[in-house]
Motif scaffolding. Structure first.
Motif, mmCIF file in Angstrom:
data_model
loop_
_atom_site.group_PDB
_atom_site.id
_atom_site.type_symbol
_atom_site.label_atom_id
_atom_site.label_comp_id
_atom_site.label_asym_id
_atom_site.label_seq_id
_atom_site.Cartn_x
_atom_site.Cartn_y
_atom_site.Cartn_z
ATOM 1 N N LEU A 1 0.829 -1.209 0.000
ATOM 2 C CA LEU A 1 0.000 0.000 0.000
ATOM 3 C C LEU A 1 0.861 1.256 0.000
ATOM 4 C CD1 LEU A 1 -2.673 1.556 0.309
ATOM 5 C CD2 LEU A 1 -2.560 1.085 2.777
ATOM 6 N N LEU A 2 1.893 1.277 0.834
ATOM 7 C CA LEU A 2 2.817 2.420 0.864
ATOM 8 C C LEU A 2 3.584 2.522 -0.454
ATOM 9 C CD1 LEU A 2 4.311 2.055 4.472
ATOM 10 C CD2 LEU A 2 2.532 3.639 3.715
ATOM 11 N N ASN A 3 3.927 1.363 -0.983
ATOM 12 C CA ASN A 3 4.707 1.272 -2.221
ATOM 13 C C ASN A 3 3.981 1.940 -3.395
ATOM 14 O OD1 ASN A 3 6.590 -1.541 -3.636
ATOM 15 N ND2 ASN A 3 6.417 0.557 -4.320
ATOM 16 N N ILE A 4 2.698 1.654 -3.532
ATOM 17 C CA ILE A 4 1.953 2.218 -4.665
ATOM 18 C C ILE A 4 1.451 3.629 -4.388
ATOM 19 C CG2 ILE A 4 1.245 -0.060 -5.498
ATOM 20 C CD1 ILE A 4 -1.567 0.522 -4.356
ATOM 21 N N THR A 5 1.345 3.981 -3.119
ATOM 22 C CA THR A 5 0.858 5.320 -2.777
ATOM 23 C C THR A 5 1.972 6.352 -2.818
ATOM 24 O OG1 THR A 5 -0.770 4.279 -1.291
ATOM 25 C CG2 THR A 5 -0.464 6.660 -1.095
ATOM 26 N N TYR A 6 3.158 5.964 -2.355
ATOM 27 C CA TYR A 6 4.295 6.889 -2.303
ATOM 28 C C TYR A 6 5.514 6.280 -2.997
ATOM 29 C CZ TYR A 6 1.229 8.518 1.420
ATOM 30 O OH TYR A 6 0.123 8.930 2.138
ATOM 31 N N PRO A 7 5.414 6.032 -4.295
ATOM 32 C CA PRO A 7 6.542 5.428 -5.020
ATOM 33 C C PRO A 7 7.675 6.430 -5.243
ATOM 34 C CG PRO A 7 4.839 6.013 -6.569
ATOM 35 C CD PRO A 7 4.272 6.279 -5.198
ATOM 36 N N TYR A 8 8.812 5.907 -5.653
ATOM 37 C CA TYR A 8 9.981 6.743 -5.959
ATOM 38 C C TYR A 8 9.651 7.722 -7.085
ATOM 39 C CZ TYR A 8 14.720 7.913 -7.562
ATOM 40 O OH TYR A 8 15.848 8.584 -7.951
ATOM 41 N N ASN A 9 8.894 7.265 -8.062
ATOM 42 C CA ASN A 9 8.508 8.099 -9.199
ATOM 43 C C ASN A 9 7.109 8.687 -8.998
ATOM 44 O OD1 ASN A 9 7.478 5.484 -9.397
ATOM 45 N ND2 ASN A 9 7.391 5.527 -11.645
ATOM 46 N N SER A 10 6.848 9.183 -7.808
ATOM 47 C CA SER A 10 5.513 9.682 -7.456
ATOM 48 C C SER A 10 5.059 10.833 -8.350
ATOM 49 C CB SER A 10 5.499 10.132 -5.992
ATOM 50 O OG SER A 10 6.461 11.130 -5.759
ATOM 51 N N GLN A 11 6.021 11.575 -8.901
ATOM 52 C CA GLN A 11 5.663 12.693 -9.764
ATOM 53 C C GLN A 11 4.871 12.222 -10.992
ATOM 54 O OE1 GLN A 11 6.473 15.762 -8.581
ATOM 55 N NE2 GLN A 11 5.155 16.595 -10.197
ATOM 56 N N SER A 12 5.099 10.989 -11.387
ATOM 57 C CA SER A 12 4.404 10.433 -12.562
ATOM 58 C C SER A 12 2.927 10.149 -12.290
ATOM 59 C CB SER A 12 5.081 9.134 -13.003
ATOM 60 O OG SER A 12 6.430 9.355 -13.335
ATOM 61 N N PHE A 13 2.549 10.169 -11.025
ATOM 62 C CA PHE A 13 1.184 9.834 -10.661
ATOM 63 C C PHE A 13 0.416 11.013 -10.055
ATOM 64 C CE2 PHE A 13 3.906 6.082 -10.268
ATOM 65 C CZ PHE A 13 3.347 5.296 -11.252
ATOM 66 N N LYS A 14 0.940 12.206 -10.277
ATOM 67 C CA LYS A 14 0.275 13.403 -9.779
ATOM 68 C C LYS A 14 -0.466 14.107 -10.905
ATOM 69 C CE LYS A 14 3.490 14.292 -5.970
ATOM 70 N NZ LYS A 14 4.481 15.246 -5.407
#
Length: 226
Positions: free
Chosen positions: A210-223
């Motif tokens: 859950l943390l992995n998909i919510t706050y990934p390293y490439n989080s900018q790609s999901f904003k």
């Protein structure tokens, strides 16, 4: 590493660690109680697993809904698949509500399911549980590749990074990888000999997922873009 964590992770990791510690302590001190109560069907560990899967499902659906107008069909397909996967996982955990609503299994499931329940992961094929073949071996190998190969390659190869971005793969933070390893060591090594120890691994691992998909390293790609 601590500075790179999202504020939610700074709270979540201690809670997951406490959960693991309490579970492992009970398993080592009173294995019978752990197996028969804590990690039993419809026990607290199973319901925490369902909670984590439902929250993961919500994250995936939210990504699809909020970003559908800005992302490609590949993005929508990948995250819709993840939403279905987490929904399926939650349903399987509680046998699709069979025990809750006291629904009797069909004769086929009684004969082919290790627990005589209406779910797929406990089906037995030629004397072997599907859970062992697919959900343990195949997913275990896929997880190892994802955590160690993808996490490293994304940071070192521009071509691999482009590949991951095209397929909308959430890349793990290194502290998330460390959390996965910690969960595995506690549940699959420290208390491996205790019955249903895999339930604790599964439960804690889903929270890390859950943390992995919510706050990934490439989080900018999901904003969402302004």
């Amino acid at each position: 590493m601590f500075k790179a964590m999202h504020p939610v992770e700074k709270v979540a990791y201690p809670l997951i660690a406490l959960y693991l510690a309490i579970g492992a302590f009970i398993a080592l001190i009173d294995p019978v109680f752990f197996t028969g109560v804590i990690a039993a069907e419809d026990g607290p560990v199973e319901w925490l697993t369902v909670l984590a899967l439902v929250l993961s499902f919500i994250v995936c659906v939210n990504r699809v809904v909020t970003l559908r107008s800005q992302k490609s069909w590949v993005f929508i397909s990948v995250w819709s698949f993840l939403a279905l996967l987490t929904f399926f996982g939650a349903g399987e955990e509680i046998s699709w509500g069979q025990r809750i609503f006291n629904v009797e299994s069909s004769e086929w499931f009684k004969q082919n399911n290790a627990q005589a329940e209406t779910n797929l992961h406990n089906l037995v094929v030629e004397g072997k549980k599907i859970n062992k073949i697919i959900f343990s071996a195949v997913l275990g190998l896929a997880l190892l590749i994802y955590l160690f190969v993808f996490t490293a390659a994304y940071r070192k190869s521009e071509k691999f990074k482009a590949f991951c971005e095209y397929f909308s793969v959430p890349i793990a933070q290194w502290h998330q990888v460390a959390a996965w390893v910690t969960v595995a060591l506690v549940a699959e090594v420290l208390i491996k000999s205790v019955g249903r120890s895999s339930e604790l691994f599964e439960s804690a691992a889903v929270f890390v997922f859950l943390l992995n998909i919510t706050y990934p390293y490439n989080s900018q790609s999901f904003k969402k873009n302004a």
